[in-house]
Design a protein around this motif. Structure first.
Motif, PDB file in Angstrom:
ATOM      1  N   GLY A  86       0.805  -1.209   0.000  1.00 53.83           N
ATOM      2  CA  GLY A  86       0.000   0.000   0.000  1.00 53.83           C
ATOM      3  C   GLY A  86       0.834   1.254   0.000  1.00 53.83           C
ATOM      4  O   GLY A  86       2.052   1.238   0.244  1.00 53.83           O
ATOM      5  N   ILE A  87       0.158   2.357  -0.277  1.00 53.22           N
ATOM      6  CA  ILE A  87       0.803   3.670  -0.317  1.00 53.22           C
ATOM      7  C   ILE A  87       0.941   4.201   1.106  1.00 53.22           C
ATOM      8  O   ILE A  87      -0.019   4.171   1.885  1.00 53.22           O
ATOM      9  N   TRP A  88       2.133   4.670   1.442  1.00 47.04           N
ATOM     10  CA  TRP A  88       2.330   5.386   2.688  1.00 47.04           C
ATOM     11  C   TRP A  88       2.223   6.882   2.370  1.00 47.04           C
ATOM     12  O   TRP A  88       3.216   7.531   2.005  1.00 47.04           O
ATOM     13  N   GLN A  89       1.009   7.383   2.494  1.00 44.67           N
ATOM     14  CA  GLN A  89       0.714   8.746   2.080  1.00 44.67           C
ATOM     15  C   GLN A  89       1.594   9.767   2.801  1.00 44.67           C
ATOM     16  O   GLN A  89       2.073  10.731   2.210  1.00 44.67           O
ATOM     17  N   TRP A  90       1.834   9.503   4.082  1.00 49.12           N
ATOM     18  CA  TRP A  90       2.608  10.433   4.893  1.00 49.12           C
ATOM     19  C   TRP A  90       4.076  10.518   4.472  1.00 49.12           C
ATOM     20  O   TRP A  90       4.769  11.482   4.792  1.00 49.12           O
ATOM     21  N   ALA A  91       4.549   9.506   3.747  1.00 52.22           N
ATOM     22  CA  ALA A  91       5.964   9.479   3.379  1.00 52.22           C
ATOM     23  C   ALA A  91       6.240  10.145   2.040  1.00 52.22           C
ATOM     24  O   ALA A  91       7.378  10.548   1.771  1.00 52.22           O
ATOM     25  N   GLY A  92       5.231  10.255   1.198  1.00 47.02           N
ATOM     26  CA  GLY A  92       5.420  10.856  -0.113  1.00 47.02           C
ATOM     27  C   GLY A  92       5.007  12.316  -0.141  1.00 47.02           C
ATOM     28  O   GLY A  92       4.773  12.941   0.904  1.00 47.02           O
TER      29      GLY A  92
END
Length: 794
Positions: free
Chosen positions: A611-617
């Motif tokens: 899954g996407i780690w939204q906080w990291a991108g």
């Protein structure tokens, strides 16, 4: 003690001897029939070429000895009301075990179309090693089996695994003298130093010395008897010899040997359980010497066969084309006097079945060989009890396996009375930070104890021996007989069991297609002390390739997880310990690791698998990403996040997506693996046309192999271990293999259109930092301060 055939002549009555011999002859007849015949099973007419299979497959040489052991186990089990299981080690002895299962009725109960009459006998014969039939060896299809015949070297460790925490079970183990030459078997003799006579069952090894392998003599069969006895006594056993080729005398000696062995076992258990004896028993072992291919053709085409290596497989190979071979086969079959053994309908006569126990005491019907019938749910505690607090990503560090150790301690506590969970590993439990379990259970140990020793416990359920083969065999035997467990190992050295896990995966894949086989607990590996943190031990300890090996195998059976932090490891561990019929490989670090996800977030992320780690991108939902930074594994995850942080600082206009993969099979298409993603899902996560820079824990080509059919595969660039290692600093390991944060930033600049010119200065700065790193570690012996002290501040 040595029992020759003369000492035991009076132990059986003539009636008992006749019944045992009838059962043995019947089993031999059925064995030969399976190898050769496809019609005329009772020889009610002269044998003709068309009655014989066109392609002859099978192994006769070991079968008469297996039939003898089966016959005499029947006798002792029935006479004493024992619960027993037998592990059939010698090669392809399948027809012998199938013959006995059919005789006792277990086979017909499992496969009702193979009736216990002439028609069923014909089916039994025809199906053996025949297209659409059954294999030539003891296999999952064989009732009463937990061991794939031909798994050379694993039989004795499987037997001990079955005996652990089974106090009422006698596990006989027939060991072929060929397999006795293997390393796994040689190490597994030491299992008796871990067998608790109070809480465990007993193992009775039967070392079958028939003299030959495929084409050569066997080592143990050529040792002088005194030297062999010294070897077996050195292993901690007391040998009982049965030697001969005259059936009646061998039957009498074998009965005496079985009675002696079982009496000794009962006395040892009684002394430990009732009298408090603590001295390690010298358990019996039966040494059975009979000719290879016993009762088969003495000569074929003028050369000796019985008692030689020529009896190993099919003694008469040209039966359809050679009239003399056909006549020899008929004489051979009729030498067992089938008319005395089977009635006019083909059913075994009462005398043949006189020694056979009833119900689940039959070796083909014991529930211990269908362990899912005995399996209970593992009492797993709530994960929140062990979860590390994560207020924001990367603010704290924990050792993931140490956190897991606290959970496993409570699993040990919860199973203390029922005794159906064990932790195995090659002398690495504490090294792998799982030592919390010692508070709940010490290390199983039946040998001498010194004052300086710690945590040794004659009743312990933590199993440590510096033999990965033995650990694997113990755990397989334990799981297949209805219990739970976990195998903890250094990542580089789990390769030692490559061939063993192959067989277990094949076993599980086959049992999934057998409705009568109940699911068993999964075989769970925890691989730690992994490649990226073996900087201190060096190149020899750096190998992440077990994942590649496992993912080559049956997709419905294998699962691979790379949790990036402590909470994801807890979530994955909870999942695999609850699962059934899988081989689960979990790769996790034992060194301090940043905590990225809360327990709730970890559960969701692990269920998703990727899954996407939204906080990291740096995505804000208004633009597609310019690049995807993907990662799988704890160290690759840290390097990707450090690279994302560098990109945010140096190229703030770049839209970066960060994707973390926990379940590596998610990268496969959904039609190739149950956990795979559809193309629609994959493209949504990784995009169909943007550069993907993937930092992977292991060998980079695995990711390419998994994703080669994807639309965006031409845009996929993978960094991983490139077989470049040494003793160095932790960060230098990733630099040497081009997995470091600076190299990842350079990869992004090299692959995002337009950045090569615009970001040339940034790229040069990254390259300069890598050079500065090399200079620094050679002067200071530690990593750069900005690496060693790095924290996530996204």
């Amino acid at each position: 003690m040595s029992l020759d055939t003369q000492q035991a002549l009076t132990e059986l009555t003539d009636v008992e001897l006749s019944a045992l011999d009838a059962h043995w002859r019947a089993a031999n007849y059925l064995t030969v029939g399976q190898i050769y015949l496809m019609a005329n099973p009772l020889l009610t007419e002269p044998l003709r070429p068309e009655h014989v299979k066109p392609r002859l497959l099978g192994h006769w040489g070991t079968s008469p000895g297996l039939n003898l052991v089966h016959t005499h186990l029947n006798r002792v089990v029935k006479a004493r009301g024992l619960d027993a299981l037998c592990i059939w080690g010698p090669g392809h002895g399948g027809p012998a075990v199938l013959a006995n299962s059919w005789l006792e009725g277990s086979y017909t109960e499992t496969y009702p179309d193979v009736t216990r009459d002439a028609a069923g006998m014909a089916r039994l014969f025809r199906q053996f090693s025949f297209p659409g039939g059954v294999p030539s060896h003891v296999a999952p299809e064989t009732p009463g089996s937990v061991h794939e015949g031909g798994e050379l070297g694993y039989s004795l460790s499987h037997a001990y695994g079955a005996a652990f925490d089974n106090p009422g079970l006698l596990v006989a183990c027939v060991i072929g003298d060929g397999e006795a030459e293997t390393g796994p078997l040689a190490a597994s003799w030491h299992s008796n130093k871990f067998l608790d006579p109070v809480h465990d069952g007993a193992v009775l090894p039967v070392l079958h010395l028939n003299g030959y392998k495929i084409a050569n003599p066997t080592v143990l069969s050529r040792l002088p008897e005194a030297e062999l006895d010294d070897l077996l006594r050195g292993y901690g056993h007391e040998p009982i010899h049965v030697t001969g080729d005259e059936p009646a005398a061998v039957h009498r000696a074998m009965a005496q040997a079985m009675d002696t062995a079982v009496d000794r076992i009962a006395a040892f258990q009684r002394a430990a359980r009732e009298d408090g004896a603590t001295e390690r028993p010298r358990w019996p072992v039966i040494v059975l010497r009979t000719p290879k291919g016993w009762t088969g053709p003495a000569e074929v085409d003028g050369v000796p066969v019985e008692g030689t290596w020529r009896a190993h497989q099919v003694p008469l190979a040209a039966v359809r084309d050679n009239p003399e071979h056909l006549r020899q086969l008929e004489r051979w079959l009729r030498s067992y006097r089938p008319e005395e053994l089977f009635d006019e309908h083909g059913a075994p006569r009462a005398n043949v079945l006189a020694c056979v126990p009833e119900g689940t005491r039959r070796l083909g019907s014991t529930p211990h060989a269908n362990g899912g019938l005995l399996l209970r749910e593992l009492p797993l505690p709530p994960l929140e009890r062990y979860a590390v607090a994560v207020d924001k990503p990367g603010a704290t560090l924990h050792e993931p396996t140490r956190v897991l150790g606290d959970m496993l301690q409570d699993v040990m506590v919860a199973t203390a009375d029922r005794r159906d969970f064990r932790l195995v590993g090659p002398d690495e439990t504490a090294s792998n930070r799982l030592q919390a379990v010692y508070a709940a259970s010490g290390k199983a140990w039946q040998a001498a104890v010194l004052d300086v020793d710690e945590y040794l416990d004659p009743h312990g359920r933590v199993m440590e021996i510096l033999s990965e083969h033995t650990c694997q065999g113990w755990l397989e035997g334990y799981l297949l007989t209805g219990r739970h467990g976990l195998f903890s190992c250094y990542e580089a050295f789990v390769h030692i069991v490559d061939s063993m896990v192959n067989q277990h995966i094949k076993w599980l894949r086959t049992t999934r297609r057998l409705s009568w086989r109940a699911p068993v607990a999964s075989l769970n590996y925890l691989l730690t002390s992994h490649v990226w943190r073996q900087d201190h031990n060096g190149f020899s300890h750096q190998d992440p390739g077990f994942v590649d090996h496992v993912l080559n195998k049956s997709p419905e059976v294998v699962r691979v997880y790379l949790p990036p932090d402590a909470n994801t490891l807890l979530s994955v561990a909870d999942h695999v310990l609850r699962s059934r019929d899988y081989v689960n490989v979990v790769v996790a670090g034992k060194q301090p690791c940043f905590d990225w996800l809360s327990m709730e977030e970890a559960g969701v992320h692990c269920a998703r698998g990727a899954g996407i780690w939204q906080w990291a991108g740096t995505e804000d939902g208004t633009r597609d990403p310019d690049v995807v930074l993907a990662c799988a594994g704890d160290v690759p995850t840290q390097e990707v996040l450090a690279a994302a942080q560098l990109l945010r600082r140096h190229l703030p206009e770049l839209v970066v997506r960060v994707v973390n993969v926990v379940d590596i099979a998610r990268l496969l298409p959904d039609d190739e693996h149950p956990h795979g993603m559809s193309d629609f899902e994959y493209d949504g996560l990784f995009t169909a046309d943007k550069p993907v820079v993937f930092a992977y824990h292991g060998y980079p080509w695995l990711i390419h192999r998994l994703a080669y059919r994807r639309t965006g595969h031409p845009n996929l660039h993978v960094r991983g271990y490139k077989e470049i290692g040494t003793t160095t600093t932790p960060f230098d390991m990733v630099v040497r293999n081009d997995l470091d944060r600076y190299r990842l930033v350079m990869d992004v600049i090299d692959r995002v259109p337009g950045l090569a010119v615009r970001a040339a200065a940034v790229r040069q700065h990254m390259e300069d930092t890598r050079h500065r790193h090399h200079v620094w570690i050679r002067e200071h012996g530690t990593d750069l301060p900005e690496v060693a002290d790095w924290t996530w501040n996204g």
